[in-house]
Design a protein around this motif. Structure first.
Motif, PDB file in Angstrom:
ATOM      1  N   ILE A 145       1.609  35.349 -65.037  1.00  0.00           N
ATOM      2  CA  ILE A 145       1.426  34.617 -63.777  1.00  0.00           C
ATOM      3  C   ILE A 145       1.126  35.616 -62.665  1.00  0.00           C
ATOM      4  O   ILE A 145       1.851  36.596 -62.494  1.00  0.00           O
ATOM      5  CB  ILE A 145       2.680  33.799 -63.419  1.00  0.00           C
ATOM      6  CG1 ILE A 145       2.909  32.690 -64.445  1.00  0.00           C
ATOM      7  CG2 ILE A 145       2.548  33.201 -62.012  1.00  0.00           C
ATOM      8  CD1 ILE A 145       4.192  31.904 -64.233  1.00  0.00           C
ATOM      9  N   ILE A 146       0.061  35.342 -61.911  1.00  0.00           N
ATOM     10  CA  ILE A 146      -0.290  36.216 -60.790  1.00  0.00           C
ATOM     11  C   ILE A 146      -0.250  35.480 -59.456  1.00  0.00           C
ATOM     12  O   ILE A 146      -0.275  36.104 -58.401  1.00  0.00           O
ATOM     13  CB  ILE A 146      -1.669  36.883 -60.988  1.00  0.00           C
ATOM     14  CG1 ILE A 146      -2.775  35.858 -61.199  1.00  0.00           C
ATOM     15  CG2 ILE A 146      -1.592  37.874 -62.151  1.00  0.00           C
ATOM     16  CD1 ILE A 146      -4.170  36.449 -61.225  1.00  0.00           C
ATOM     17  N   ASP A 147      -0.155  34.134 -59.494  1.00  0.00           N
ATOM     18  CA  ASP A 147      -0.075  33.348 -58.263  1.00  0.00           C
ATOM     19  C   ASP A 147       0.307  31.920 -58.632  1.00  0.00           C
ATOM     20  O   ASP A 147       0.140  31.506 -59.787  1.00  0.00           O
ATOM     21  CB  ASP A 147      -1.424  33.353 -57.528  1.00  0.00           C
ATOM     22  CG  ASP A 147      -1.300  33.010 -56.050  1.00  0.00           C
ATOM     23  OD1 ASP A 147      -0.178  32.672 -55.588  1.00  0.00           O
ATOM     24  OD2 ASP A 147      -2.320  33.083 -55.346  1.00  0.00           O
ATOM     25  N   ALA A 148       0.796  31.184 -57.678  1.00  0.00           N
ATOM     26  CA  ALA A 148       1.115  29.763 -57.877  1.00  0.00           C
ATOM     27  C   ALA A 148       1.050  29.055 -56.531  1.00  0.00           C
ATOM     28  O   ALA A 148       1.431  29.629 -55.510  1.00  0.00           O
ATOM     29  CB  ALA A 148       2.496  29.602 -58.500  1.00  0.00           C
ATOM     30  N   LYS A 149       0.530  27.847 -56.550  1.00  0.00           N
ATOM     31  CA  LYS A 149       0.405  27.045 -55.328  1.00  0.00           C
ATOM     32  C   LYS A 149       0.743  25.595 -55.630  1.00  0.00           C
ATOM     33  O   LYS A 149       0.362  25.061 -56.677  1.00  0.00           O
ATOM     34  CB  LYS A 149      -1.034  27.082 -54.782  1.00  0.00           C
ATOM     35  CG  LYS A 149      -1.573  28.449 -54.490  1.00  0.00           C
ATOM     36  CD  LYS A 149      -1.115  28.945 -53.155  1.00  0.00           C
ATOM     37  CE  LYS A 149      -1.791  30.281 -52.852  1.00  0.00           C
ATOM     38  NZ  LYS A 149      -0.956  31.212 -52.232  1.00  0.00           N
ATOM     39  N   VAL A 150       1.412  24.951 -54.699  1.00  0.00           N
ATOM     40  CA  VAL A 150       1.645  23.514 -54.755  1.00  0.00           C
ATOM     41  C   VAL A 150       0.594  22.886 -53.854  1.00  0.00           C
ATOM     42  O   VAL A 150       0.323  23.392 -52.766  1.00  0.00           O
ATOM     43  CB  VAL A 150       3.067  23.157 -54.271  1.00  0.00           C
ATOM     44  CG1 VAL A 150       3.284  21.657 -54.268  1.00  0.00           C
ATOM     45  CG2 VAL A 150       4.113  23.853 -55.127  1.00  0.00           C
ATOM     46  N   ALA A 151      -0.017  21.793 -54.305  1.00  0.00           N
ATOM     47  CA  ALA A 151      -1.095  21.173 -53.531  1.00  0.00           C
ATOM     48  C   ALA A 151      -0.623  20.724 -52.158  1.00  0.00           C
ATOM     49  O   ALA A 151      -1.336  20.896 -51.169  1.00  0.00           O
ATOM     50  CB  ALA A 151      -1.711  20.017 -54.306  1.00  0.00           C
ATOM     51  N   ASN A 152       0.555  20.119 -52.030  1.00  0.00           N
ATOM     52  CA  ASN A 152       1.106  19.682 -50.738  1.00  0.00           C
ATOM     53  C   ASN A 152       0.084  18.970 -49.857  1.00  0.00           C
ATOM     54  O   ASN A 152      -0.134  19.346 -48.718  1.00  0.00           O
ATOM     55  CB  ASN A 152       1.712  20.853 -49.970  1.00  0.00           C
ATOM     56  CG  ASN A 152       3.041  21.284 -50.521  1.00  0.00           C
ATOM     57  OD1 ASN A 152       3.721  20.506 -51.184  1.00  0.00           O
ATOM     58  ND2 ASN A 152       3.425  22.512 -50.266  1.00  0.00           N
ATOM     59  N   GLY A 153      -0.591  17.979 -50.400  1.00  0.00           N
ATOM     60  CA  GLY A 153      -1.546  17.189 -49.634  1.00  0.00           C
ATOM     61  C   GLY A 153      -2.964  17.708 -49.672  1.00  0.00           C
ATOM     62  O   GLY A 153      -3.887  17.026 -49.252  1.00  0.00           O
TER      63      GLY A 153
END
Length: 189
Positions: A145-153
């Motif tokens: 894993i090098i990054d992670a994001k939650v869409a949040n809209g």
């Protein structure tokens, strides 16, 4: 029901370093956005693999069990890419999203409807039922894993494009925000 598979030429894909699980099978469908192209690898079972999961649950296999959905938006079927409705039965069984031999190797639960369902057929579009409640994890070619994001809209396609803006990103997993369960993978084309 047998569905035609969409074949993406090997030259058009960035190869993953890890071997893929045999069953369940993956189907690839290209998704195009204005700024970035990628392959959305939906975790959908072939008709034969979905049938095999149902058959194994019916024979009492300890790692393939029938579960009754008790709430909406909690039991995603990886064959049709729809949520099981409360009261519907699903088969719960394990899947290795990152195969053994890597620091992020793991096996987690997935679902398929207990009754036959229509395989997801849409091409060139993100599965609409998975626009909310997903976290997108970017991995490099070493399955780290090098990054992670939650869409949040934010539209999932935009989040995915932003993760692929990093040249080290080899693939992205879409997972449940609440339970971390694997939903599908996206590869660079």
């Amino acid at each position: 029901m047998s569905a035609a598979k969409i074949e993406i030429p090997q030259a058009a894909r960035l190869p993953l370093q890890a071997p893929r699980n045999s069953p369940p099978e993956f189907r690839r469908c290209a998704i195009r956005s204005s700024a970035f192209s990628f392959v959305h690898e939906t975790f959908e079972l072939s008709h034969c693999s979905a049938h095999a999961a149902r058959r194994m649950a019916a024979t009492g296999a300890p790692d393939h069990v029938f579960v009754t959905a008790d709430s909406p938006l909690a039991f995603p079927c990886r064959h049709c890419l729809h949520w099981a409705a409360p009261g519907e039965r699903v088969v719960l069984f394990p899947y290795a999203a990152i195969p053994p031999g890597y620091p992020y190797s793991e096996t987690g639960p997935i679902f398929v409807h207990a009754e036959a369902c229509q395989r997801y057929e849409a091409a060139n579009e993100y599965p609409s039922e998975f626009c909310n409640g997903r976290v997108f994890r970017a991995y490099n070619s070493d399955n780290r894993i090098i990054d992670a994001k939650v869409a949040n809209g934010t539209a999932p396609e935009v989040v995915i494009e932003n993760l692929f803006a990093n040249p080290e990103t080899a693939f992205v997993h879409a997972r449940s925000v609440t339970h971390g369960c694997y939903t599908f993978a996206i590869e660079r084309v």
